[in-house]
Design a protein around this motif. Structure first.
Motif, short mmCIF file in Angstrom:
data_model
loop_
_atom_site.label_atom_id
_atom_site.label_comp_id
_atom_site.label_asym_id
_atom_site.label_seq_id
_atom_site.Cartn_x
_atom_site.Cartn_y
_atom_site.Cartn_z
N VAL A 290 -3.56 16.19 35.01
CA VAL A 290 -3.50 17.80 35.65
C VAL A 290 -3.10 18.44 35.13
O VAL A 290 -1.68 18.49 35.39
CB VAL A 290 -3.88 17.52 37.16
N LEU A 291 -3.50 19.37 34.98
CA LEU A 291 -1.89 20.99 34.29
C LEU A 291 -2.78 21.76 35.61
O LEU A 291 -3.73 21.99 36.28
CB LEU A 291 -2.57 21.45 33.31
N ILE A 292 -1.43 22.38 35.89
CA ILE A 292 -1.78 23.82 37.09
C ILE A 292 -1.16 24.60 36.47
O ILE A 292 -0.34 25.17 36.76
CB ILE A 292 -1.08 23.15 38.77
N GLY B 60 2.49 33.42 36.89
CA GLY B 60 2.29 32.70 37.96
C GLY B 60 0.64 33.59 38.92
O GLY B 60 1.00 34.22 38.25
N ALA B 61 0.83 32.72 39.84
CA ALA B 61 0.03 33.15 40.89
C ALA B 61 0.40 32.83 42.12
O ALA B 61 -0.02 31.43 42.54
CB ALA B 61 -1.61 32.66 40.68
N ARG B 62 0.78 33.31 42.73
CA ARG B 62 1.19 33.02 44.21
C ARG B 62 0.32 32.37 45.03
O ARG B 62 0.75 31.32 45.68
CB ARG B 62 1.72 34.08 44.96
N HIS C 30 8.46 32.87 39.74
CA HIS C 30 8.08 31.85 40.95
C HIS C 30 9.06 31.25 41.29
O HIS C 30 9.64 30.21 41.58
CB HIS C 30 6.47 31.83 41.25
N TYR C 31 9.67 30.72 39.76
CA TYR C 31 10.26 29.07 39.66
C TYR C 31 11.37 28.92 40.76
O TYR C 31 11.43 27.61 41.01
CB TYR C 31 10.60 28.79 38.35
N GLU C 32 12.15 29.48 40.50
CA GLU C 32 13.34 29.21 41.86
C GLU C 32 13.03 28.68 43.14
O GLU C 32 13.34 28.54 43.89
CB GLU C 32 14.47 30.41 41.87
N SER C 33 12.30 29.85 43.38
CA SER C 33 11.58 29.75 45.68
C SER C 33 11.15 28.69 45.18
O SER C 33 10.82 27.77 46.11
CB SER C 33 11.26 30.58 45.67
N PRO D 186 -10.32 32.34 40.59
CA PRO D 186 -10.40 33.99 39.45
C PRO D 186 -9.03 35.24 40.29
O PRO D 186 -9.47 34.67 41.80
CB PRO D 186 -11.43 34.10 39.97
N SER D 187 -8.58 35.74 39.81
CA SER D 187 -7.53 36.60 40.51
C SER D 187 -8.70 37.58 40.66
O SER D 187 -10.07 37.99 40.19
CB SER D 187 -7.09 37.04 39.63
N PRO D 188 -9.01 38.08 41.95
CA PRO D 188 -9.55 38.95 42.68
C PRO D 188 -9.00 40.57 42.42
O PRO D 188 -10.05 41.47 42.78
CB PRO D 188 -9.60 39.00 43.99
#
Length: 364
Positions: A189-191, A197-199, A227-230, A286-288
């Motif tokens: 599964v790819l996320i 990225g998307a918070r 977002h990677y480090e967090s 989807p992004s709103p």
């Protein structure tokens, strides 16, 4: 053959243009190109790296409410049109192709007024303002979704798909996922939420890490650079499961996708073109925050055909995400049905269709 191309602002407008240029280069070694964009858009960095001549004009988009800024935009459009005419007269293109974004407005309009054959390419199911405006002046309109047809003059409009689809089908096998340490024998599964990225997706995934441990499938989770480090700090608290591989960004997405069984992602047009070309089922969030909510319309085009499951961002939780993944990846018959539905919607020969349309226009 000389081709002028314009498209900018987001990768969704730029990458289809670059895919088409690469296709034309393969077919015509003597073809020359001019890409007209803006200095502030992503295209100013991406296009020159592809060794494509690049020039820029200054243009901004219209505000959707009454604003003094719109008067400035009109003035910029007029100057952009004059600048575009000068560039096109110097380059003398056989055809001008616009792939979307504000910059296409003055460039393609200028070409039409100069009598140069013109094509616009609409990636989304709901066209943007620029392409709606240009549809009155161009010779041909290429669309990626049947849902976009009613917005354009019928006689000009043709379904071509997205040229990015033609690129991903050239890759085979699972070398892309094995290079990242994933097991080619397991369902994958790819996320991912796009390059940045998307918070909301990241928040949902972090809450599911404990639940994902021990699942019979593996996950490639691309967080986005910012977002990677967090995310890594969060995963340390949860003790990252062995079946979840986390990366900030993947540059070789076309090579990676053939090894994916299910994708969890936003519903940008280029992403959907790639997934359907390969017949990859998806869970779309989807992004709103996009113009005219076009990502939700894109997603519904797939979910209505059984190729995807739609989760609105307001309904997204860790639990709803895991349940959706399990209901597809652990059900072989549903997974196969969704694969077939996605494949049916794909247009893997999209670059060829657009190239043919371009040639027909030039030879008229």
């Amino acid at each position: 053959m000389k081709i002028a191309v314009s498209g900018g602002g987001t990768g969704g407008h730029i990458y289809p243009a670059l895919a088409l240029i690469r296709e034309i280069k393969k077919r015509d070694k003597n073809a020359s190109f001019l890409y007209i964009g803006t200095e502030n858009g992503l295209e100013s960095n991406i296009v020159p790296r592809e060794d494509i001549p690049f020039k820029s004009i200054h243009i901004t988009g219209f505000k959707r409410k009454v604003s003094f800024e719109n008067i400035k935009t009109v003035l910029r459009f007029l100057k952009g049109t004059r600048d575009s005419k000068r560039m096109l007269r110097e380059f003398k293109p056989d055809v001008v192709i616009g792939t979307g974004g504000y910059v296409c407005g003055p460039v393609v309009y200028a070409a039409a007024k100069l009598g140069v054959p013109t094509i616009i390419h609409e990636q989304n199911s709901i066209p943007g303002l620029t392409n709606k405006f240009l549809s009155r002046y161009v010779d041909k309109i290429a669309v990626c979704f049947e849902e976009a047809r009613p917005f354009f003059p019928e006689g000009k409009t043709q379904l071509t798909g997205n040229p990015r689809a033609s690129e991903v089908v050239n890759y085979k096998g699972k070398s892309g996922i094995t290079a990242l340490g994933l097991d080619p024998a397991k369902k994958t599964v790819l996320i991912f939420g796009g390059s940045r990225g998307a918070r909301p997706i990241n928040n949902a995934v972090i809450k599911t890490l404990g639940e994902l441990r021990g699942k019979p499938y593996q996950i490639l989770y691309i967080t986005g650079d910012v977002h990677y480090e967090s995310i890594l700090k969060e995963t340390e608290l949860h003790s990252n499961p062995e079946n979840v591989v986390i990366k900030p960004f993947v540059h070789n997405m076309p090579e990676l996708l053939p090894g994916i069984d299910l994708a969890v992602t936003r519903s940008g047009a280029t992403t959907l073109a790639e997934l359907t070309a390969l017949g990859i089922p998806s869970i779309l969030i989807p992004s709103p925050y996009v113009t005219e909510n076009h990502q939700e319309k894109n997603a519904r085009a797939l979910s209505n055909e059984g190729a995807a499951e739609l989760i609105l961002e307001k309904d997204l939780t860790g639990g709803s995400l895991v349940n959706a993944i399990d209901s597809i990846i652990l059900d072989p018959s549903r997974l196969m049905e969704m694969k077939q539905a996605a494949k049916k919607m794909g247009v893997p020969d999209s670059a060829d269709r657009l190239y043919t349309l371009m040639n027909q226009l030039i030879k008229k």
